[in-house]
Structures are given as C-alpha cells and as structure tokens.
Design an enzyme around this catalytic site. Structure first.
Site, PDB file in Angstrom:
ATOM      1  CG  ASP A  79      38.605  41.071  35.628  1.00 17.37           C
ATOM      2  OD1 ASP A  79      37.520  40.831  36.209  1.00 17.37           O
ATOM      3  OD2 ASP A  79      38.851  40.671  34.478  1.00 17.37           O
ATOM      4  CG  ASP A 131      34.743  42.206  37.312  1.00 10.69           C
ATOM      5  OD1 ASP A 131      34.654  42.370  36.076  1.00 10.69           O
ATOM      6  OD2 ASP A 131      35.338  41.257  37.842  1.00 10.69           O
ATOM      7  CG  ASN A 187      37.069  42.210  32.199  1.00  8.73           C
ATOM      8  OD1 ASN A 187      36.954  41.252  31.444  1.00  8.73           O
ATOM      9  ND2 ASN A 187      36.361  42.354  33.297  1.00  8.73           N
ATOM     10  CB  THR A 201      34.311  38.508  39.777  1.00  9.57           C
ATOM     11  OG1 THR A 201      35.005  39.715  40.106  1.00  9.57           O
ATOM     12  CG2 THR A 201      33.378  38.125  40.909  1.00  9.57           C
ATOM     13  CG  PHE A 228      38.103  36.835  29.702  1.00  9.89           C
ATOM     14  CD1 PHE A 228      38.939  37.211  28.660  1.00  9.89           C
ATOM     15  CD2 PHE A 228      38.290  37.440  30.947  1.00  9.89           C
ATOM     16  CE1 PHE A 228      39.941  38.162  28.846  1.00  9.89           C
ATOM     17  CE2 PHE A 228      39.288  38.382  31.145  1.00  9.89           C
ATOM     18  CZ  PHE A 228      40.114  38.748  30.092  1.00  9.89           C
ATOM     19  CG  ASN A 229      36.934  35.575  34.698  1.00 11.15           C
ATOM     20  OD1 ASN A 229      37.391  36.578  34.150  1.00 11.15           O
ATOM     21  ND2 ASN A 229      35.851  35.601  35.454  1.00 11.15           N
ATOM     22  CG  HIS A 231      29.511  37.152  32.629  1.00 16.51           C
ATOM     23  ND1 HIS A 231      29.127  36.033  31.940  1.00 16.51           N
ATOM     24  CD2 HIS A 231      29.760  38.106  31.693  1.00 16.51           C
ATOM     25  CE1 HIS A 231      29.145  36.279  30.638  1.00 16.51           C
ATOM     26  NE2 HIS A 231      29.522  37.530  30.462  1.00 16.51           N
ATOM     27  CG  ASP A 232      32.278  39.118  37.107  1.00 14.66           C
ATOM     28  OD1 ASP A 232      32.471  37.931  36.778  1.00 14.66           O
ATOM     29  OD2 ASP A 232      32.976  40.063  36.694  1.00 14.66           O
TER      30      ASP A 232
HETATM   31  C1  BDR Z   1      33.998  37.027  32.663  1.00 11.15           C
HETATM   32  O1  BDR Z   1      34.978  37.670  31.852  1.00 11.15           O
HETATM   33  C2  BDR Z   1      34.909  39.066  31.991  1.00 11.15           C
HETATM   34  O2  BDR Z   1      34.784  39.634  30.733  1.00 11.15           O
HETATM   35  C3  BDR Z   1      33.729  39.363  32.880  1.00 11.15           C
HETATM   36  O3  BDR Z   1      34.041  40.418  33.780  1.00 11.15           O
HETATM   37  C4  BDR Z   1      33.476  38.071  33.614  1.00 11.15           C
HETATM   38  O4  BDR Z   1      34.206  38.007  34.812  1.00 11.15           O
HETATM   39  C5  BDR Z   1      32.945  36.396  31.774  1.00 11.15           C
HETATM   40  O5  BDR Z   1      33.533  35.459  30.924  1.00 11.15           O
HETATM   41 CA    CA Z   2      35.288  39.902  35.772  1.00 11.31          CA
END
Ligand code: BDR
Ligand code: CA
Length: 314
Positions: free
Chosen positions: A11, A16, A41, A125, A167-168, A241-242
């Site tokens: 996303d 990402d 996102n 991701t 979040f994911n 993160h990703d």
């Molecule tokens: C995840 O949430 C999104 O904001 C980032 O792309 C990542 O995949 C981190 O919590």
């Molecule tokens: Ca992401």
C-alpha cells in the site's frame, strides 16, 4: 540458485516504495511475479498509482501491477495521510506513470498465480485484505505458498495506530486472522524489529549520495517520513518498516526469530488488531509464526545502500 518467485502485496506508502526498490534491485535473489496493491496508507487509487511510479523510476515497467481490495474484509477502511502525506509518498515528485495498471483484480491474479506456480513467497507490506480474501475464497492456493513474510504486528513496542495495535493488522484484523492461521510458514516483521532500523540523517545522506533516480526518490521520501516519527518517538530517525520483509529474504542472517503463537484480536474495540505474541510459550497454542525480535540494523542499511547503488545514474 534460481531467484525466489515472489508477489509483493503493498500500500505505498514511502516505506512500501523502498521495499519495492530493494526487491527490484535484487533480481538474482527475487523474481517479482507481480505487485498487488491494496487500500491502506492511502486509498487504492493512490496506492496502485504509487506502485506503478516506483516501477517507472526503477526502470522495471514490465512488472505487472494490480489493484485489489478497496476496503477491509469486515471493518471500515482507515488511512494514514497524517504520516505519509496526501499522496502516500510525500517527499518525492509525483507524476503519471507509464507502467500500466493490469485489468485483472489483484485477488484474481494472486489466486491464478498460486494455482499455476509452485513455491511462491508472499510479501505483504500493507493491510492483509488481498491475501486474506484470496485464501478465504480459494484455500487450495496455499499448497503453492512456500512462505509469507509480513510487515505487521507488535509486542514490546505496543501499537502505533492504537495503544494496542500496529497499523497493518488494525486496518484489516479479520484478514490478518485468516492469514496467520493459514498453516503455511509465516515470518512476522513487527514494530519490535522495524523500530530498530532507524533512518538516521547519516544513513539517508549516504543513500542520497548515490545520486541515481531511485536513491534520490528514496532519500526524499525518507526525509519527509523523518519529521513525523522522530517527533513521535523522540528517536534519531524514522523506523523503516516494510523493507525489513525483503531484507529478510536477501539476508535472513541479519534477523533473529523465534517460533511462537501469534493471535489477532478481532472482537474487542479497545484492543482491536492487537497481536498477542506468546513469546515465552506460556500457552499451549500452536506455533504459527516466526516472530522477528532482533536485527543487525547497520547490516540492513549497508545492504540497502549497496543495492540502491545498483540502479543506473539516470
Ligand atoms: C506499517 O503501516 C504503514 O504505515 C507502513 O507502510 C507500514 O506498512 C507500519 O505500521
Ligand atoms: Ca505499508
């Protein structure tokens, strides 16, 4: 060894986008069968465009890009413009990409590919809506999934979108529940790992010095990302993160993991999307996940910088 066939489900999102660049820099390691996009996102119309933009910048317009689920399996959609900016990739110049959007729905692509191709690794991701829907509709696809390496979840770090949830997973907890219980080998890169790989100003400067278009886009996006997260966490840099998912495929030795049970909360509004990680094996729930808990952050940035340096200067 032949490159490992992968599908990246994402996303974009600045981080990402960097994960896509890292995968596209490493054709000897990973063969990208397709990039599937999901609402997360930012809404789907932007995540699919952003993924196509990354293919343009990296000179890989032949990689098929698909648009998938516009919303989670059960809950209403949530987005994160307050972190990623209105475009999802603020920090770089946005343009209309040449890489085409494929007509097929991302879920149909995932199903058809997994019915026809053995030993595919899935790299989600973003919210797990596409993968969860594909498994829900066609569980027989799982026989050809060799591994799923996910960015999602949190244990020691707590939540980043709610006090309890990452979040994911929060964005589609029902899909996450399906995926984590699918019975295939799963590695989870949660916030406990991603908060160890900080894009400090020095690390971003080394990427900017590479001076190719991919590095310039990456440095721009990471500089934008920097503002929000350094203020929030009081850290020297933003968590990246990703790209941890792709880095794990390229250099698994950078990561320490532990087999344990991870269960997703799907009922309580207070703790919705929480990942209950049984790190100390205090239950007899089956081990469904390799939980990543430690990473060689310096090695990670050396790898990322070396791989981004492979792209041509213009
Ligand atoms: C995840 O949430 C999104 O904001 C980032 O792309 C990542 O995949 C981190 O919590
Ligand atoms: Ca992401």
């Amino acid at each position: 060894m032949a490159p490992r066939p992968i599908i990246i489900d994402c996303d974009p999102g600045q981080d990402d986008a960097v994960a896509l660049f890292l995968a596209m820099s490493s054709p000897e390691d990973v063969g990208i069968l397709g990039i599937t996009t999901v609402a997360g996102n930012v809404p789907l119309e932007l995540t699919q465009r952003n993924a196509r933009m990354m293919c343009d910048i990296a000179g890989r317009p032949e990689i098929p890009v698909f648009a998938g689920c516009e919303k989670p399996m059960v809950r209403d959609a949530i987005t994160a413009e307050y972190i990623h900016g209105d475009t999802g990739i603020d920090g770089m110049d946005v343009f209309e990409p040449q890489t085409p959007l494929q007509e097929r729905h991302a879920v149909d692509f995932i199903v058809a590919t997994l019915l026809a191709t053995e030993n595919v690794t899935l790299i989600p991701t973003g919210p797990l809506s596409n993968i969860g829907t594909a498994i829900d509709r066609h569980p027989e696809i799982l026989k050809n999934v060799s591994e799923i390496v996910i960015m999602g979840g949190a244990m020691r770090e707590g939540g980043n979108r709610s006090p309890s949830a990452e979040f994911n997973i929060l964005a589609d907890p029902h899909a996450a529940n399906i995926v984590l219980n699918c019975g295939r080998p799963i590695t989870l890169m949660g916030l406990d790992i991603t908060h160890q790989v900080l894009s400090t100003r020095d690390r971003v400067a080394r990427i900017r010095e590479l001076d190719n278009p991919v590095a310039a886009a990456t440095a721009g996006m990471l500089s934008f990302f920097h503002r929000y997260d350094t203020k929030k966490y009081g850290s020297q840099g933003t968590p990246l993160h990703d790209p941890c998912t792709v880095a794990y495929l390229l250099k698994p030795e950078f990561f320490k993991t532990k087999a344990c049970n991870v269960t997703v909360e799907t009922e309580s509004e207070l703790t919705m999307g929480h990942t209950a990680v049984d790190f100390w094996h205090v239950t007899d729930r089956p081990h469904n996940v390799s939980w990543a808990y430690e990473v060689d952050a310096e090695g990670f940035y050396e790898l990322l910088t070396e791989r981004l340096g492979r792209f041509p200067l213009s």
